[in-house]
Design an enzyme around this catalytic site. Structure first.
Site, PDB file in Angstrom:
ATOM      1  N   LYS A 215       3.614   9.239 -11.904  1.00 23.78           N
ATOM      2  CA  LYS A 215       2.317   8.540 -11.072  1.00 23.78           C
ATOM      3  C   LYS A 215       1.477   9.830 -10.522  1.00 23.78           C
ATOM      4  CE  LYS A 215      -0.443   5.482  -9.824  1.00 23.78           C
ATOM      5  NZ  LYS A 215      -1.604   4.812 -10.463  1.00 23.78           N
TER       6      LYS A 215
ATOM      7  N   THR B 237       2.594   2.723  -5.243  1.00 23.90           N
ATOM      8  CA  THR B 237       2.511   4.222  -5.559  1.00 23.90           C
ATOM      9  C   THR B 237       3.025   4.617  -4.168  1.00 23.90           C
ATOM     10  OG1 THR B 237       0.749   3.778  -6.878  1.00 23.90           O
ATOM     11  CG2 THR B 237       1.133   6.154  -6.002  1.00 23.90           C
TER      12      THR B 237
ATOM     13  N   LYS C 197      -4.829   8.690  -0.425  1.00 21.49           N
ATOM     14  CA  LYS C 197      -3.290   8.570  -0.151  1.00 21.49           C
ATOM     15  C   LYS C 197      -2.480   9.460  -1.339  1.00 21.49           C
ATOM     16  CE  LYS C 197      -1.150   5.329  -1.677  1.00 21.49           C
ATOM     17  NZ  LYS C 197      -0.327   4.181  -2.340  1.00 21.49           N
TER      18      LYS C 197
ATOM     19  N   PRO D 128       0.780  -1.177   0.102  1.00 23.31           N
ATOM     20  CA  PRO D 128      -0.090  -0.187  -0.012  1.00 23.31           C
ATOM     21  C   PRO D 128       0.909   1.397   0.031  1.00 23.31           C
ATOM     22  CG  PRO D 128      -1.003  -1.506   1.317  1.00 23.31           C
ATOM     23  CD  PRO D 128       0.439  -2.352   1.103  1.00 23.31           C
TER      24      PRO D 128
HETATM   25  P1  NAD Z   1      -4.376  -3.767  -1.502  1.00 19.77           P
HETATM   26  O1  NAD Z   1      -4.385  -3.398  -0.118  1.00 19.77           O
HETATM   27  O2  NAD Z   1      -5.355  -4.743  -2.304  1.00 19.77           O
HETATM   28  O3  NAD Z   1      -3.021  -5.000  -1.422  1.00 19.77           O
HETATM   29  C1  NAD Z   1      -1.890  -4.566  -0.765  1.00 19.77           C
HETATM   30  C2  NAD Z   1      -1.368  -6.191  -0.133  1.00 19.77           C
HETATM   31  O4  NAD Z   1      -0.060  -5.786   0.308  1.00 19.77           O
HETATM   32  C3  NAD Z   1      -2.276  -6.675   0.830  1.00 19.77           C
HETATM   33  O5  NAD Z   1      -2.428  -7.926   0.755  1.00 19.77           O
HETATM   34  C4  NAD Z   1      -1.425  -6.557   2.047  1.00 19.77           C
HETATM   35  O6  NAD Z   1      -1.869  -7.864   2.967  1.00 19.77           O
HETATM   36  C5  NAD Z   1      -0.014  -6.741   1.662  1.00 19.77           C
HETATM   37  N1  NAD Z   1       0.887  -6.231   2.466  1.00 19.77           N
HETATM   38  C6  NAD Z   1       0.876  -5.000   3.351  1.00 19.77           C
HETATM   39  N2  NAD Z   1       2.246  -4.952   4.099  1.00 19.77           N
HETATM   40  C7  NAD Z   1       2.950  -6.043   3.814  1.00 19.77           C
HETATM   41  C8  NAD Z   1       4.311  -6.567   4.099  1.00 19.77           C
HETATM   42  N3  NAD Z   1       4.718  -5.839   5.150  1.00 19.77           N
HETATM   43  N4  NAD Z   1       4.695  -7.488   3.702  1.00 19.77           N
HETATM   44  C9  NAD Z   1       3.848  -8.455   2.573  1.00 19.77           C
HETATM   45  N5  NAD Z   1       2.493  -7.892   2.292  1.00 19.77           N
HETATM   46  C10 NAD Z   1       2.138  -6.727   2.668  1.00 19.77           C
HETATM   47  O7  NAD Z   1      -3.573  -2.749  -2.499  1.00 19.77           O
HETATM   48  P2  NAD Z   1      -3.634  -2.669  -4.035  1.00 19.77           P
HETATM   49  O8  NAD Z   1      -4.829  -2.159  -4.497  1.00 19.77           O
HETATM   50  O9  NAD Z   1      -3.232  -3.725  -4.599  1.00 19.77           O
HETATM   51  O10 NAD Z   1      -2.560  -1.624  -4.211  1.00 19.77           O
HETATM   52  C11 NAD Z   1      -1.051  -1.671  -4.054  1.00 19.77           C
HETATM   53  C12 NAD Z   1      -0.333  -0.428  -4.713  1.00 19.77           C
HETATM   54  O11 NAD Z   1      -0.738  -0.360  -5.864  1.00 19.77           O
HETATM   55  C13 NAD Z   1      -0.699   0.774  -3.838  1.00 19.77           C
HETATM   56  O12 NAD Z   1       0.387   1.488  -3.537  1.00 19.77           O
HETATM   57  C14 NAD Z   1      -1.646   1.328  -4.530  1.00 19.77           C
HETATM   58  O13 NAD Z   1      -1.826   2.987  -4.612  1.00 19.77           O
HETATM   59  C15 NAD Z   1      -1.073   0.948  -5.999  1.00 19.77           C
HETATM   60  N6  NAD Z   1      -2.019   1.105  -7.007  1.00 19.77           N
HETATM   61  C16 NAD Z   1      -3.411   0.594  -6.937  1.00 19.77           C
HETATM   62  C17 NAD Z   1      -4.265   0.427  -7.870  1.00 19.77           C
HETATM   63  C18 NAD Z   1      -5.805  -0.073  -7.783  1.00 19.77           C
HETATM   64  O14 NAD Z   1      -6.560  -0.113  -8.715  1.00 19.77           O
HETATM   65  N7  NAD Z   1      -5.903  -0.785  -6.709  1.00 19.77           N
HETATM   66  C19 NAD Z   1      -3.980   1.132  -9.213  1.00 19.77           C
HETATM   67  C20 NAD Z   1      -2.730   1.608  -9.406  1.00 19.77           C
HETATM   68  C21 NAD Z   1      -1.780   1.500  -8.454  1.00 19.77           C
END
Ligand code: NAD
Length: 302
Positions: A171, A96, A246, A66
Site C-alpha cells: 500500500k 493504511t 499521511k 485514520p
Molecule cells: P475518515 O476520516 O472518513 O473515517 C475514519 C472514521 O474512523 C471516522 O468516522 C472516525 O470517527 C472513526 N474513528 C476514529 N477513531 C476512532 C476510534 N477510536 N473508534 C472508532 N472510530 C474511530 O477516513 P477514511 O477516508 O474512511 O479512511 C480510513 C482509512 O482508510 C485511512 O487509514 C485511510 O488512509 C484509508 N484509505 C482511505 C481511502 C479514501 O479514499 N478515503 C482510500 C484507501 C485507504
C-alpha cells in the site's frame, strides 16, 4: 453468514459496511462520531457503545480508522479489542498504517492467540461504494483463505502480499506512486491548458500515449472530464489530501528504516504539506492541481 464487528464508519468504512450487510452478514459496529453511527444503523448494522462491545461476539473484526495510532489504541492495551475477542476470531485491519505499526498489531495478536491480517485497500470511496476495492493482505495464507469470503463482499481483487505487514508495504508503494503521479498529471493538464489544448482532447491523446496513467485517465484533477470523480464534485468526499500526506510520510518513514532514497516522494510530501497547511487538507488529493495552477504567475502565462 458471519458475525462481523466493524470499527470506523467514515468515508470508506460506511460503504464497506453496507456491502457486508447486502451480502447477508450480521454486522455490529461502532464509531466515535454520532452521525456515522446513525448512518450505519440506517444501513442495517447493530450499533454498540464501544469498540470492545463490537469485539465481544465477532468471528471477524474489521477496523477502518485514520492512523496507526488509532489502530493500536483500539486493538491493543488493557482496554483493546484483542482482550475481548472470542478465541478463533480473526482481526482484519484495513486502515493504511505504517508497516512497523502493522507488525506490532500482528505481534499483539500472536501474544493473545488471535490471528491478524493487515489488509489495506485501494480504490477509494467509489471502489468502496461499488464493492470493487483491491485488498493487499499481509499475514498467514490460511488466515487469508478464511477472510476471503468476507473481503470479497467488499472488493474485487484480493492479493496475498506476503507475511505480516506486507499488505501495508504494498500500500505504501502504491500511494507513493499515486501521490507523485497526481502532481505530475496536474502539471501536464495545467501546462496543456495554457498552451491552448482542450483538457478532454489532451486526455484522449495521452491515454493512448506514453504519459498515460490512472490519475490522468480515470481520476483526472480537472473537473468535468470524468463524471463522479472528486474533481467533478468540487473535490468533496474523496481521498482527503490530509490522508495522502499521511501516507507519503509513512513512505518517508519506511525509507528511513530501509535506507532508501525517495527524491520525488520527498518533494511530493512537501507539496501536499503546503497544500494541507493552507487549509485544504479535507479536499480530495486531486485538488492539489489548484496549487499547481496558482504556482505559475499570470505574467509567466502571458
Ligand atoms: P475518515 O476520516 O472518513 O473515517 C475514519 C472514521 O474512523 C471516522 O468516522 C472516525 O470517527 C472513526 N474513528 C476514529 N477513531 C476512532 C476510534 N477510536 N473508534 C472508532 N472510530 C474511530 O477516513 P477514511 O477516508 O474512511 O479512511 C480510513 C482509512 O482508510 C485511512 O487509514 C485511510 O488512509 C484509508 N484509505 C482511505 C481511502 C479514501 O479514499 N478515503 C482510500 C484507501 C485507504
Amino acid at each position: 453468514m458471519a458475525q462481523i464487528g466493524f470499527i470506523g464508519l467514515g468515508r470508506m468504512g460506511l460503504p464497506m459496511l453496507r456491502n457486508l450487510v447486502a451480502a447477508g452478514h450480521a454486522v455490529r459496529a461502532f464509531d466515535i462520531a454520532e452521525a456515522a453511527r446513525v448512518e450505519a444503523r440506517e444501513a442495517g448494522a447493530a450499533i454498540v457503545a464501544t469498540g470492545q462491545e463490537v469485539a465481544g461476539e465477532a468471528e471477524y473484526l474489521i477496523s477502518m480508522v485514520p492512523t496507526g495510532r488509532h489502530v493500536l489504541e483500539i486493538h491493543t492495551g488493557p482496554d483493546g479489542t484483542l482482550a475481548r475477542l472470542p478465541d478463533g476470531a480473526l482481526l482484519i485491519d484495513c486502515s493504511t498504517i505504517a508497516v512497523a505499526e502493522a507488525r506490532a498489531l500482528h505481534a499483539a495478536g500472536r501474544a493473545r492467540g488471535i490471528a491478524v491480517l493487515d489488509a489495506p485497500v485501494s480504490g477509494g470511496v467509489m471502489g468502496a461504494q461499488a464493492g470493487t476495492l483491491t485488498f493487499m493482505v499481509g499475514g498467514e495464507g490460511a488466515d487469508l483463505d478464511r477472510a476471503r469470503p468476507v473481503l470479497q463482499a467488499m472488493g474485487r481483487n484480493v492479493f496475498h502480499a506476503g507475511t505480516a505487514g506486507n499488505g501495508q508495504a504494498a500500500k505504501v508503494c502504491n500511494n507513493l506512486l499515486a501521490g507523485i503521479s497526481m502532481i505530475a498529471v496536474s502539471e501536464a493538464y495545467t501546462l496543456g491548458q495554457r498552451l491552448g489544448l482542450d483538457p478532454a482532447t489532451m486526455r484522449d491523446i495521452v491515454s493512448t500515449s506514453t504519459g498515460s496513467c490512472h490519475a490522468l485517465v480515470n481520476y483526472p484533477p480537472v473537473p468535468g472530464l470524468v463524471p463522479n470523480v472528486p474533481s467533478s464534485r468540487e473535490y468533496r468526499n474523496g481521498f482527503a489530501a490530509d490522508l495522502m500526506l499521511k501516507d507519503l510520510r509513512l513512505a518517508e518513514q519506511a525509507a528511513l528504516e530501509t535506507r532508501s532514497s525517495l527524491p520525488l516522494g520527498t518533494l511530493a510530501t512537501a507539496l501536499y504539506g503546503l497544500f494541507c497547511g493552507g487549509g485544504s487538507g479535507d479536499l480530495d488529493y486531486s485538488a492539489v492541481i489548484r496549487m499547481i495552477e496558482g504556482a505559475t504567475s499570470p505574467a509567466a502565462r502571458a
